[in-house]
Structures are given as C-alpha cells and as structure tokens.
Design a protein around this motif. Structure first.
Motif, short mmCIF file in Angstrom:
data_model
loop_
_atom_site.label_atom_id
_atom_site.label_comp_id
_atom_site.label_asym_id
_atom_site.label_seq_id
_atom_site.Cartn_x
_atom_site.Cartn_y
_atom_site.Cartn_z
N ASN A 111 0.82 -1.22 0.00
CA ASN A 111 0.00 0.00 0.00
C ASN A 111 0.85 1.26 0.00
N SER A 112 0.33 2.29 -0.56
CA SER A 112 0.89 3.64 -0.52
C SER A 112 2.12 3.82 -1.40
N VAL A 113 2.62 2.76 -1.99
CA VAL A 113 3.74 2.92 -2.91
C VAL A 113 3.43 2.11 -4.17
N SER A 114 3.57 2.74 -5.31
CA SER A 114 3.19 2.06 -6.55
C SER A 114 4.15 0.92 -6.88
N HIS A 115 5.43 1.12 -6.62
CA HIS A 115 6.38 0.08 -6.99
C HIS A 115 7.51 -0.01 -5.97
N VAL A 116 7.95 -1.22 -5.79
CA VAL A 116 9.16 -1.47 -5.01
C VAL A 116 10.04 -2.34 -5.88
#
Lengths: 228, 228
Positions: A111-116
């Motif tokens: 959640n809260s980050v589009s990509h890791v």
DNA sequence: AGATTTAGTGTCCCAACGACACTTATAGTA
DNA sequence: TACTATAAGTGTCGTTGGGACACTAAATCT
C-alpha cells in the motif's frame, strides 16, 4: 494534499538497504507516489511517528516493513544529510540508515507505494533519483565497502547458515575485487564468532562446512584489515 | 490517500567537545538557564535555524561559537539519539556531534548561558547532567578512543605545530594507557600526512622535532591499528 | 663534569595476511 | 569403474606493522 510550509526543518528517515543477487550489489528503491519527485525512484523512508516509533531505528524498521515488506537483518545509522536545497519544499534533515539483508524478491503490491524494486548498484547512474538519494547511496556504498574490509558485516547478506565460499562471493561482490579464501578462513577462525554445523554440497565440488553466528555475538566488534 | 497529522518531534543538535588539559581529558559543558533541567550542566547545543545554518554541521559550529565562544578544530557527526523519554517536554531527536580542540580556557560571560566550563571526564560521574547527556558523552568518549587507535585524529587536540612527545601524551591521555614512542613515530612516518619544521625545546631534555599537518590532507583516511 | 631528562634509533620478535602450491572430497561423464 | 572438473580446505613462505626494549643523542640543571 496540503502543501506545508516549514519554519522548522522537516526531519525524515531514509534507508539504504543492500542485498546481493546474481553476483551484484542491489539497492532497494520505491517509486514515489506524491509530489515532489512524483514517480521518481527513491529510498524508502518517511517521517517519525511519535506514537509508533520508540526511536529513530524503530522508525526506520517500520518504514521498511511498511513500504517494502522487508525487514533488514542489519541496520545502523549512516549519516545525517541536511540543507535548504535537498528538498524543494524547504529546509530538510534526513537521517540515513544503512541496512543489509539476504536477497529476497519484493512484491510490489504494498500500500501507498506504486512500486518497489531491487536495483543493481551499477545501473543506478542511469536513473534520476529523488532528492539527494543518489548521493546518500554513494555514501552508504562507501561505508559498506569500508566495513567489509575490517568487519564481518557481510554475513548479514547471507542466510543464518552459510559456507565460506558464499561469504567469499558476497565480500568480493561488495569490494569489487577478489580476496583470498585462505585469509577469509583465518578471519572466520580468529573472530571466534561462528560455530560449525553439518555439511552441504555445492555445484560439482567437495562439500562445504556450514557456519553459523554464535548467539549473542556483537558482530560489529571485530577489527581486522583485509586487502586494504 | 489521507494526509496524516503528526506531532512533530523536536530536533536538536548537541556537541561533545573534548580537549586535554593537565593530562586529563575534558568535556565542555554549559549550565542551563531554562527549564527543563534549569541550572543543570549540559552539552552545548540547540535547534537549527534554517536562515543561518546551511546544514547541521554549520548549526553545530554556530551553537558552539555562540554558547561557549570556542570553535572546534575538528567536528564530525557522532550519532542520533532519540525517543519519547529523553526530554520531559516530549519526543525528541538529537544529533550529537563529536568535536576536538586544543585546550583553551573559557570565559563564562557568554550571553544566554550562565556558565561555561571544561569538566574533567573522570569527574563527570559526580554530576547529574541534563537529559541523556551523560550517555551521549559516554558514546563520544568511546568513539574518540576507537579513533585514537587507528587514526591521527588526536592531532586536533594540539596546536598546528607539535612534537611527537606532545602527541604521545595526548594519545595516552585519550586511551588511558601508555603507548610506544617508537610505534607512534612509525605511524607519523607511514601516514605521510605531516611535514617538519625547525626545533623547539622542552623541560630539561633534547629539543624535539616539530611536525605540522600537510595542507589539504584528509586526516580521517589513515588506517592503522595501535595497541588494539 | 656529571647527572637527569627527553628525543630519537636499532633491532628482535611475533602476529596477520597476501600469495600460491598442494591435498581432499564430491559430481559428472566417458 | 576410472578419469576429469570443480570447489573446499591446508601448508607454508615472505612481507609488513607494531610491541618491547636497549641503545645513542642532545639539551638542562646542579
């Protein structure tokens, strides 16, 4: 989203987490999903939550967990980076952490980050990172190389039991040069930090002795120069 | 996404400045003139002024200058200390600096602080210091001892020209044990960081060679173990 | 002139480690 | 089963840095 104007500088935490995959040193980055630097790759970090974080280390751990799903095997303070220009929103202060982990693939549905994503260190110069994160990574890399010379830190890039050959590869990847297997074994011996277990095979060769960290050993307290 | 409202922790800078006087390691302390810990001895520090300080190092320098009238010969980041309990006013984050200076007496007529004074390290346990400053000093001391073993940092406790004998005394004071003069000379030689000048006498003995830092030398980049 | 004190050198020994050849054990394959 | 390739592990030489310590050198003091 409210644009905030600081009279007080903004204090944040950033994490440079390293892992080794495919004989390359990788850094964990997240793609920003907010201004400034929206859609730029950046170091996973954030703001201290005084209700959740008992100290800045806890904050760093929480942010890593939350933004990447990973928990570092080793974490230490790197350095504070500060100034009026590193964040377009104004004066900012960032405490950078330096972390190690055995390589683990990341799932990008956090959640809260589009990509890791893990990024090979030698490809980073092709990217434009958010803020001064390129600079921070450079410092972290230097610290990692320094510590690889005179401490046993690189074991945190390996599972809890490992062979001399694995550790040798990790150190060589970090340093970017070959080291003597014999010297490494002498170090392991002299450090008195590890115990042995059974055996384990490898690609077409003699079986290697498995080592394991002795419980309760502070790995940062071993000093010995290697290849300096 | 919702913008969360955080209670912002207080960010401050604290300085542990060491100097050697009378064959003892001293720390510079100031007496607080405000709550909390009014009238307690504490480390000189304060909050960042975004209009004056180009970064946290500049803030540390400014605070030292302003509160003690002294300017360190060497300054580096030590560590960040943080948590909800170290300041009774609430969650706080302090970046501690570690500084060295040739001993200089302090005049206590500095504005905004009632007293400034050098305190011998071995008398500190008799004092109750403000906040967790005792703890911070302990860490700084350990760092100083570590660096005295493998770097030339102790020269910053001496004037710009100095003798081997003086440096030997400084290192011995820091480490709390004797070192070999011969070994120290080998280190000075091997470091290639110093040049020679004329001569200078001392109390009832042969005149000693004066050494001086070569211009533009980064003293932190010499690694050699001593007495480890 | 001799004693005292501090500066600086010569030398021995040991520990750590790079280098590298050598032995051992395992898998793969003819 | 033997041969080969590969990786693990050992033996050992030589270099280097530094602890220990005795020795020489230059200055002051009496």
């Amino acid at each position: 989203m409210t644009e905030q104007h600081f009279t007080l500088p903004l204090f944040t935490v950033d994490n440079v987490m390293f892992a080794i995959d495919n004989a390359k040193l990788n850094v964990l980055l997240v793609k920003r999903a907010a201004e400034p630097y929206n859609n730029y790759w950046s170091l996973p970090g954030g703001v201290v939550d005084v209700t959740l974080d008992k100290d800045v280390e806890a904050c760093a751990m929480r942010k890593l967990q939350q933004k990447t799903g990973l928990t570092p095997a080793y974490l230490e303070q790197l350095e504070v980076f500060s100034g009026p220009d590193r964040d377009p929103r104004g004066y900012s202060i960032s405490l950078a952490f330096f972390a190690l982990l055995p390589y683990t693939p990341v799932s990008s549905n956090i959640n809260s980050v589009s990509h890791v994503s893990w990024w090979p260190l030698d490809q980073l110069h092709q990217l434009t990172l958010a803020f001064d994160h390129q600079h921070i990574i450079h410092h972290a890399h230097q610290r990692l190389q320094q510590k690889a010379l005179y401490s046993m830190l690189p074991v945190f890039c390996l599972p809890s039991t490992f062979t001399v050959g694995q550790l040798k590869t990790v150190i060589e990847t970090i340093l970017g040069k070959e080291i003597q297997r014999k010297s490494l074994m002498r170090r392991i011996e002299a450090s008195n930090m590890f115990t042995l277990t059974e055996q384990k095979q490898h690609s077409g060769g003699r079986q290697a002795q498995l080592y394991q960290l002795k419980p309760g050993v502070n790995i940062t307290h071993f000093n010995r120069n290697m290849g300096a």
